[in-house]
Scaffold this motif. Structure first.
Motif, PDB file in Angstrom:
ATOM      1  N   ILE A  36       0.871  -1.176   0.000  1.00 49.34           N
ATOM      2  CA  ILE A  36       0.000   0.000   0.000  1.00 49.34           C
ATOM      3  C   ILE A  36       0.907   1.225   0.000  1.00 49.34           C
ATOM      4  O   ILE A  36       1.654   1.454   0.951  1.00 49.34           O
ATOM      5  N   LYS A  37       0.871   1.989  -1.080  1.00 47.49           N
ATOM      6  CA  LYS A  37       1.745   3.157  -1.167  1.00 47.49           C
ATOM      7  C   LYS A  37       0.920   4.417  -1.353  1.00 47.49           C
ATOM      8  O   LYS A  37      -0.192   4.385  -1.890  1.00 47.49           O
ATOM      9  N   GLY A  38       1.450   5.522  -0.878  1.00 46.26           N
ATOM     10  CA  GLY A  38       0.738   6.780  -0.999  1.00 46.26           C
ATOM     11  C   GLY A  38       1.473   7.875  -0.264  1.00 46.26           C
ATOM     12  O   GLY A  38       2.406   7.611   0.511  1.00 46.26           O
ATOM     13  N   PRO A  39       1.089   9.132  -0.483  1.00 46.75           N
ATOM     14  CA  PRO A  39       1.743  10.255   0.192  1.00 46.75           C
ATOM     15  C   PRO A  39       1.622  10.150   1.710  1.00 46.75           C
ATOM     16  O   PRO A  39       0.687   9.549   2.244  1.00 46.75           O
ATOM     17  N   LYS A  44      -2.444   5.416   5.638  1.00 43.57           N
ATOM     18  CA  LYS A  44      -2.019   4.034   5.360  1.00 43.57           C
ATOM     19  C   LYS A  44      -1.875   3.223   6.647  1.00 43.57           C
ATOM     20  O   LYS A  44      -2.322   2.071   6.724  1.00 43.57           O
ATOM     21  N   THR A  45      -1.256   3.806   7.661  1.00 38.12           N
ATOM     22  CA  THR A  45      -1.081   3.097   8.937  1.00 38.12           C
ATOM     23  C   THR A  45      -2.424   2.766   9.569  1.00 38.12           C
ATOM     24  O   THR A  45      -2.666   1.632  10.006  1.00 38.12           O
ATOM     25  N   ILE A 120       2.426 -11.099   4.101  1.00 40.61           N
ATOM     26  CA  ILE A 120       3.093  -9.832   4.425  1.00 40.61           C
ATOM     27  C   ILE A 120       2.337  -8.687   3.767  1.00 40.61           C
ATOM     28  O   ILE A 120       2.082  -8.704   2.563  1.00 40.61           O
ATOM     29  N   ILE A 121       1.965  -7.703   4.567  1.00 42.96           N
ATOM     30  CA  ILE A 121       1.345  -6.477   4.072  1.00 42.96           C
ATOM     31  C   ILE A 121       2.265  -5.331   4.445  1.00 42.96           C
ATOM     32  O   ILE A 121       2.657  -5.197   5.612  1.00 42.96           O
ATOM     33  N   PHE A 122       2.648  -4.510   3.481  1.00 41.71           N
ATOM     34  CA  PHE A 122       3.582  -3.424   3.774  1.00 41.71           C
ATOM     35  C   PHE A 122       3.087  -2.109   3.201  1.00 41.71           C
ATOM     36  O   PHE A 122       2.336  -2.074   2.221  1.00 41.71           O
ATOM     37  N   THR A 123       3.489  -1.023   3.846  1.00 40.29           N
ATOM     38  CA  THR A 123       3.179   0.313   3.342  1.00 40.29           C
ATOM     39  C   THR A 123       4.480   1.070   3.090  1.00 40.29           C
ATOM     40  O   THR A 123       5.523   0.760   3.663  1.00 40.29           O
ATOM     41  N   GLY A 124       4.363   2.072   2.217  1.00 39.45           N
ATOM     42  CA  GLY A 124       5.537   2.891   1.930  1.00 39.45           C
ATOM     43  C   GLY A 124       5.161   4.183   1.256  1.00 39.45           C
ATOM     44  O   GLY A 124       3.997   4.411   0.885  1.00 39.45           O
TER      45      GLY A 124
END
Length: 396
Positions: A36-39, A44-45, A120-124
């Motif tokens: 999950i990516k975004g500004p 996101k958290t 695995i779920i990751f944000t950035g």
């Protein structure tokens, strides 16, 4: 690892489920590797924590959430955490801020390959490179983009009014009936101005008086931390990028004169075009082009906008026309291709041409356009090809 688990449980305890973004329904949570990516600041958290609390609450012993900017990782490797977590029966690992960890892509790839029963779920950051990272995750990860609140979501928070998102073809064909149904329950224009000024980033609910200050702090973090970290921008040039952002804020939306801007800031053309590209990537501006194919980092945008209307009010003194166009570009670009047409203000998905204006906006400029529409502000109901501007805030 016990300290990380304790922090995770504390976060879950304080996570509210009163309002959840539509993204929760859009994500395929069965995939083994989800990105999950975004500004910064779009939620996101919160999205990850809400999913855990609403769907995995009865098996928290199999779940762990960690942020990779935690001090724990200054002396410990992600790979070791993953190994330890799996050996203890862990099945769902949520990793926040992966771009803060130097070797994130390689260790995620290894974890995916080595532990077939681990999800695995990751944000950035929106700058996160999934395809071009040292370990190519594009064949393994399902990646979702996230942006700030739509006007529909803002109404759900402020008024408690909930309605499904509307697909654009349905909106264009049935906008009168859709608007009539919405207006039976809520007066959108009562809330529209507030949304445009301070309703885009979800954290506006925390301290509205400090919202502008917090947005400025987030902007500084994007420019001073994320760009140097993820695009290797020399810190010495960050003031030039800030100067460019303020020029955009003062004029956007506008057709850029690259030579004049380059001279004003004191950088060459290629560097300026790179900076314009970076500002869009990081989620602070939006570049429109006349053609969709083959857009490169060094191609001059045909028109430049700020990414959302909140930025316009905080960084500049926008006129109402600029705000209207910025809102329209922001809400449409999430699910649709937005280009700069030869006639009209916007070309959507290569087939719909829009003019954006006030309630008295005429269709004169769209006479030779087959599928031309007016997005008109300050009206509750539309008719024919004239559609209320606020209604385009229900597309996501």
């Amino acid at each position: 690892m016990e300290k990380l688990t304790e922090k995770f449980r504390q976060k879950i305890a304080y996570t509210s489920l009163d309002f959840m973004r539509g993204n929760i329904q859009a994500i395929n949570w069965n995939a083994r590797l989800i990105g999950i990516k975004g500004p910064r600041g779009v939620g996101k958290t919160t999205l990850m924590l809400q999913y855990i609390k609403s769907h995995l609450r009865d098996r928290l012993d199999e779940v762990l959430y960690v942020s990779l900017d935690d001090l724990w990782f200054s002396n410990n490797r992600l790979a070791d955490l993953v190994d330890n977590f799996v050996k203890r029966g862990g099945k769902h690992l949520f990793l926040d801020e992966v771009h803060k960890y130097a070797n994130w892509s390689q260790e995620l790839k290894n974890s995916y390959d080595d532990y077939p029963n681990l999800q695995i779920i990751f944000t950035g950051s929106s700058l996160l490179e999934i395809l071009n990272a040292r370990a190519d995750l594009s064949r393994r990860a399902v990646v979702y983009a996230m942006q700030g609140l739509s006007f529909r979501e803002y109404l759900a928070i402020e008024w408690g009014y909930t309605t499904p998102e509307i697909k654009l073809p349905n909106l264009l064909e049935h906008h009168s009936e859709i608007a009539e149904k919405i207006l039976q329950d809520v007066k959108p224009l009562k809330y529209f101005s507030a949304y445009l000024q301070h309703g885009y980033y979800p954290y506006y609910r925390e301290e509205i008086d400090l919202y502008a200050q917090r947005v400025e702090e987030v902007i500084n973090m994007m420019l001073e931390i994320e760009l140097p970290l993820l695009r290797k921008v020399d810190l010495a040039y960050v003031p030039k990028i800030k100067q460019l952002l303020l020029i955009i804020a003062e004029s956007a939306p506008f057709i850029p004169n690259v030579s004049k801007i380059s001279e004003k800031i004191g950088i060459n053309r290629a560097t300026l075009l790179s900076y314009l590209h970076y500002l869009q990537e990081v989620g602070l501006s939006r570049n429109l082009f006349r053609a969709a194919g083959g857009i490169s980092r060094l191609q001059k945008p045909d028109k430049i906008f700020l990414e959302n209307t909140n930025l316009a009010y905080i960084l500049g003194q926008p006129n109402v026309g600029n705000v209207r166009e910025t809102f329209f570009a922001n809400q449409l670009s999430y699910h649709h291709q937005v280009l700069f047409p030869t006639k009209g203000d916007f070309l959507i998905d290569g087939q719909y041409v829009f003019e954006v204006g006030g309630k008295d906006k005429s269709t004169a400029q769209l006479k030779e356009v087959d599928a031309g529409y007016i997005a008109a502000d300050d009206i509750e109901y539309g008719y024919g090809s004239k559609i209320p501007l606020w209604l385009f805030g229900f597309l996501y």
